[in-house]
Each structure stands twice: as C-alpha cells, then as structure tokens.
Design a protein around this motif. Structure first.
Motif, PDB file in Angstrom:
ATOM      1  N   CYS A 200       3.515  16.561   4.607  1.00 43.36           N
ATOM      2  CA  CYS A 200       4.249  15.296   3.847  1.00 43.36           C
ATOM      3  C   CYS A 200       5.540  15.503   3.955  1.00 43.36           C
ATOM      4  O   CYS A 200       6.335  16.614   3.977  1.00 43.36           O
ATOM      5  N   GLY A 201       6.173  14.346   4.485  1.00 43.17           N
ATOM      6  CA  GLY A 201       7.588  14.315   4.560  1.00 43.17           C
ATOM      7  C   GLY A 201       7.955  14.450   6.019  1.00 43.17           C
ATOM      8  O   GLY A 201       9.247  13.934   6.300  1.00 43.17           O
ATOM      9  N   LEU A 202       7.021  15.076   6.930  1.00 38.31           N
ATOM     10  CA  LEU A 202       7.364  15.196   8.183  1.00 38.31           C
ATOM     11  C   LEU A 202       8.048  13.718   9.127  1.00 38.31           C
ATOM     12  O   LEU A 202       8.587  13.918  10.062  1.00 38.31           O
ATOM     13  N   SER A 203       7.246  12.857   8.588  1.00 47.95           N
ATOM     14  CA  SER A 203       7.445  11.410   9.288  1.00 47.95           C
ATOM     15  C   SER A 203       8.517  10.611   8.655  1.00 47.95           C
ATOM     16  O   SER A 203       8.694   9.410   9.382  1.00 47.95           O
ATOM     17  N   GLY A 204       9.474  10.957   7.890  1.00 49.76           N
ATOM     18  CA  GLY A 204      10.371  10.388   7.272  1.00 49.76           C
ATOM     19  C   GLY A 204       9.889   9.302   6.291  1.00 49.76           C
ATOM     20  O   GLY A 204       8.924   9.472   5.873  1.00 49.76           O
ATOM     21  N   GLY A 205      11.099   8.438   5.750  1.00 46.03           N
ATOM     22  CA  GLY A 205      10.548   7.626   4.725  1.00 46.03           C
ATOM     23  C   GLY A 205      10.386   8.328   3.349  1.00 46.03           C
ATOM     24  O   GLY A 205      10.876   9.407   3.047  1.00 46.03           O
TER      25      GLY A 205
ATOM     26  N   GLY B 133       6.654  12.184   1.823  1.00 44.82           N
ATOM     27  CA  GLY B 133       6.463  13.188   1.073  1.00 44.82           C
ATOM     28  C   GLY B 133       6.238  13.035  -0.305  1.00 44.82           C
ATOM     29  O   GLY B 133       5.749  13.600  -0.955  1.00 44.82           O
ATOM     30  N   GLN B 134       7.246  12.126  -0.706  1.00 43.90           N
ATOM     31  CA  GLN B 134       7.286  12.160  -2.336  1.00 43.90           C
ATOM     32  C   GLN B 134       5.872  11.182  -2.552  1.00 43.90           C
ATOM     33  O   GLN B 134       5.396  11.431  -3.707  1.00 43.90           O
ATOM     34  N   VAL B 135       5.544  10.411  -1.928  1.00 39.88           N
ATOM     35  CA  VAL B 135       4.238   9.529  -2.258  1.00 39.88           C
ATOM     36  C   VAL B 135       3.158  10.613  -2.305  1.00 39.88           C
ATOM     37  O   VAL B 135       2.270  10.475  -3.014  1.00 39.88           O
ATOM     38  N   CYS B 136       2.959  11.259  -1.320  1.00 43.90           N
ATOM     39  CA  CYS B 136       1.942  12.371  -1.197  1.00 43.90           C
ATOM     40  C   CYS B 136       1.827  13.219  -2.357  1.00 43.90           C
ATOM     41  O   CYS B 136       0.914  13.428  -2.725  1.00 43.90           O
ATOM     42  N   ALA B 137       3.126  13.725  -2.679  1.00 44.35           N
ATOM     43  CA  ALA B 137       3.331  14.683  -3.749  1.00 44.35           C
ATOM     44  C   ALA B 137       2.883  13.932  -5.101  1.00 44.35           C
ATOM     45  O   ALA B 137       2.268  14.608  -5.849  1.00 44.35           O
ATOM     46  N   ASP B 138       3.173  12.658  -5.212  1.00 42.42           N
ATOM     47  CA  ASP B 138       2.769  11.801  -6.426  1.00 42.42           C
ATOM     48  C   ASP B 138       1.429  11.776  -6.529  1.00 42.42           C
ATOM     49  O   ASP B 138       0.545  11.630  -7.546  1.00 42.42           O
ATOM     50  N   THR B 139       0.696  11.454  -5.250  1.00 42.61           N
ATOM     51  CA  THR B 139      -0.811  11.281  -5.341  1.00 42.61           C
ATOM     52  C   THR B 139      -1.364  12.723  -5.689  1.00 42.61           C
ATOM     53  O   THR B 139      -2.407  12.590  -6.303  1.00 42.61           O
ATOM     54  N   ARG B 140      -0.958  13.936  -5.269  1.00 35.18           N
ATOM     55  CA  ARG B 140      -1.548  14.953  -5.523  1.00 35.18           C
ATOM     56  C   ARG B 140      -1.397  15.136  -7.076  1.00 35.18           C
ATOM     57  O   ARG B 140      -2.489  15.758  -7.707  1.00 35.18           O
TER      58      ARG B 140
ATOM     59  N   ASP C 200      -3.057   2.537  -6.523  1.00 45.28           N
ATOM     60  CA  ASP C 200      -2.790   1.078  -6.202  1.00 45.28           C
ATOM     61  C   ASP C 200      -1.000   1.177  -6.188  1.00 45.28           C
ATOM     62  O   ASP C 200      -0.364   0.727  -5.255  1.00 45.28           O
ATOM     63  N   GLY C 201      -0.671   1.546  -7.315  1.00 48.15           N
ATOM     64  CA  GLY C 201       0.961   1.659  -7.301  1.00 48.15           C
ATOM     65  C   GLY C 201       1.399   2.435  -6.352  1.00 48.15           C
ATOM     66  O   GLY C 201       2.502   2.276  -5.642  1.00 48.15           O
ATOM     67  N   LEU C 202       1.048   3.811  -6.080  1.00 43.02           N
ATOM     68  CA  LEU C 202       1.389   4.684  -5.109  1.00 43.02           C
ATOM     69  C   LEU C 202       1.385   3.712  -3.571  1.00 43.02           C
ATOM     70  O   LEU C 202       2.229   3.946  -2.951  1.00 43.02           O
ATOM     71  N   ALA C 203       0.384   3.107  -3.312  1.00 43.18           N
ATOM     72  CA  ALA C 203       0.132   2.396  -2.100  1.00 43.18           C
ATOM     73  C   ALA C 203       1.252   1.411  -2.050  1.00 43.18           C
ATOM     74  O   ALA C 203       2.086   1.330  -1.014  1.00 43.18           O
ATOM     75  N   ARG C 204       1.638   0.868  -3.105  1.00 43.33           N
ATOM     76  CA  ARG C 204       2.914  -0.236  -3.195  1.00 43.33           C
ATOM     77  C   ARG C 204       4.223   0.598  -2.927  1.00 43.33           C
ATOM     78  O   ARG C 204       4.972  -0.126  -2.220  1.00 43.33           O
ATOM     79  N   GLN C 205       4.178   1.657  -3.248  1.00 38.40           N
ATOM     80  CA  GLN C 205       5.534   2.423  -3.181  1.00 38.40           C
ATOM     81  C   GLN C 205       5.731   2.936  -1.584  1.00 38.40           C
ATOM     82  O   GLN C 205       6.862   2.981  -1.212  1.00 38.40           O
ATOM     83  N   ALA C 206       4.534   3.197  -1.076  1.00 37.97           N
ATOM     84  CA  ALA C 206       4.563   3.980   0.296  1.00 37.97           C
ATOM     85  C   ALA C 206       5.102   3.073   1.351  1.00 37.97           C
ATOM     86  O   ALA C 206       4.994   1.790   1.439  1.00 37.97           O
ATOM     87  N   GLU C 207       6.141   3.460   2.117  1.00 41.64           N
ATOM     88  CA  GLU C 207       6.671   2.902   3.121  1.00 41.64           C
ATOM     89  C   GLU C 207       5.867   3.086   4.530  1.00 41.64           C
ATOM     90  O   GLU C 207       6.007   2.033   5.379  1.00 41.64           O
TER      91      GLU C 207
ATOM     92  N   LYS D 124       0.226   3.681   7.496  1.00 45.49           N
ATOM     93  CA  LYS D 124      -0.939   4.494   7.371  1.00 45.49           C
ATOM     94  C   LYS D 124      -1.293   4.957   6.084  1.00 45.49           C
ATOM     95  O   LYS D 124      -2.385   4.850   5.598  1.00 45.49           O
ATOM     96  N   LEU D 125      -0.144   5.306   5.217  1.00 45.06           N
ATOM     97  CA  LEU D 125      -0.435   5.874   4.006  1.00 45.06           C
ATOM     98  C   LEU D 125      -0.479   4.813   2.846  1.00 45.06           C
ATOM     99  O   LEU D 125      -1.526   4.907   2.376  1.00 45.06           O
ATOM    100  N   LYS D 126      -0.044   3.803   3.089  1.00 48.32           N
ATOM    101  CA  LYS D 126      -0.209   2.783   2.389  1.00 48.32           C
ATOM    102  C   LYS D 126      -1.495   2.244   2.390  1.00 48.32           C
ATOM    103  O   LYS D 126      -2.263   1.888   1.575  1.00 48.32           O
ATOM    104  N   ASN D 127      -1.998   1.973   3.717  1.00 48.38           N
ATOM    105  CA  ASN D 127      -3.433   1.624   3.826  1.00 48.38           C
ATOM    106  C   ASN D 127      -4.527   2.328   3.345  1.00 48.38           C
ATOM    107  O   ASN D 127      -5.431   2.141   2.855  1.00 48.38           O
ATOM    108  N   ALA D 128      -4.250   3.792   3.244  1.00 46.01           N
ATOM    109  CA  ALA D 128      -5.263   4.668   3.109  1.00 46.01           C
ATOM    110  C   ALA D 128      -5.490   4.750   1.430  1.00 46.01           C
ATOM    111  O   ALA D 128      -6.468   4.881   0.835  1.00 46.01           O
TER     112      ALA D 128
END
Length: 136
Positions: free
Chosen positions: A35-40, A43-50, A83-90, A93-97
């Motif tokens: 997480c976080g390697l692709s920028g934007g 990383g934070q959204v993945c950590a929040d998802t975890r 769903d809220g995390l999806a809205r935050q994702a920039e 690919k992550l947003k759709n997942a």
C-alpha cells in the motif's frame, strides 16, 4: 458425553472463524504491504480498510449467535464503512474493489439476518485477496 452443535453455534463460530481468518489474511505480510507504493491516498485507504476489518471482527464476536438481526445490523454498518472508504479512494482500482466488497457485504447481511451465514463466509474468505490485489 456428546456435544450437540446448534445452527446458532455453527453460525457464530463458523462465521467468526472465517472473519478472523479473513482479517488475518488481510493483515498478513504482503497482502497490504504494498500500500502506498502507487501514490495518492492508497496507503491510507488500505490501512483504514484493514482497521475497518479488525473492528468488524471485534463487533461480530460480541454479537450473540442467536441474534441474526444484530449480525445484519453490524454487517450493514460495515458495508457502509467500506463504501465510505471507496468514496475516499483516489485510485480507481481500489475504489472499484471497495465498492464491490461493500455491495457483496450488503447482500451477505440480508442472508445473515435470516440466520444463513454462507454468503458472509464467502465474502470474508475472498475479500482479503480482492482488496489486497487493489492495494498492491
């Protein structure tokens, strides 16, 4: 002495076990380590998802097995959080997942609300891989 396992026990321990297993997979090294390697804000959204998964596991473990309405409520709330995390994702690919998992959780909530944990088990079994792939 024989032990009888009720449907409620099976639901509680089977689903709670799957949730714990799913969380362990999600938190395992490598699944979200990239997480976080692709920028934007990936990383934070993945950590929040975890963290959301961890909290959901804790909440579900506290729900009585014989109270499917409460299982539904907790699962619906979790779907809303995803769903809220999806809205935050920039990252698209992550947003759709995350949107996909939120929809799958809503579908599973309906089943678990009537005492059927099969769909929730399925969601929790493959969610870590699906979300983890989007976090890489």
């Amino acid at each position: 002495m024989s032990t009888v396992i009720t449907r409620e026990d099976a639901m509680r321990y089977g689903t709670a076990g799957r949730l714990a297993q799913g969380f362990a997979l999600l938190a395992a090294a490598g699944t979200l380590a990239g997480c976080g390697l692709s920028g934007g804000n990936t990383g934070q959204v993945c950590a929040d998802t975890r963290e959301a998964f961890r909290q959901y596991v804790s909440q579900v473990r506290a729900v009585p097995a014989n109270d499917p309405a409460q299982w539904k409520q907790v699962t619906d709330r979790f779907a809303g959080r995803v769903d809220g995390l999806a809205r935050q994702a920039e990252d698209e690919k992550l947003k759709n997942a995350l949107k996909t998992e939120a929809n799958r959780l809503r579908g599973a909530a309906a089943g678990v609300g009537s005492g059927d944990a099969a769909q929730l088990n399925a969601v929790m079994t493959d969610a870590p891989d699906r979300i983890g792939a989007a976090c890489d």
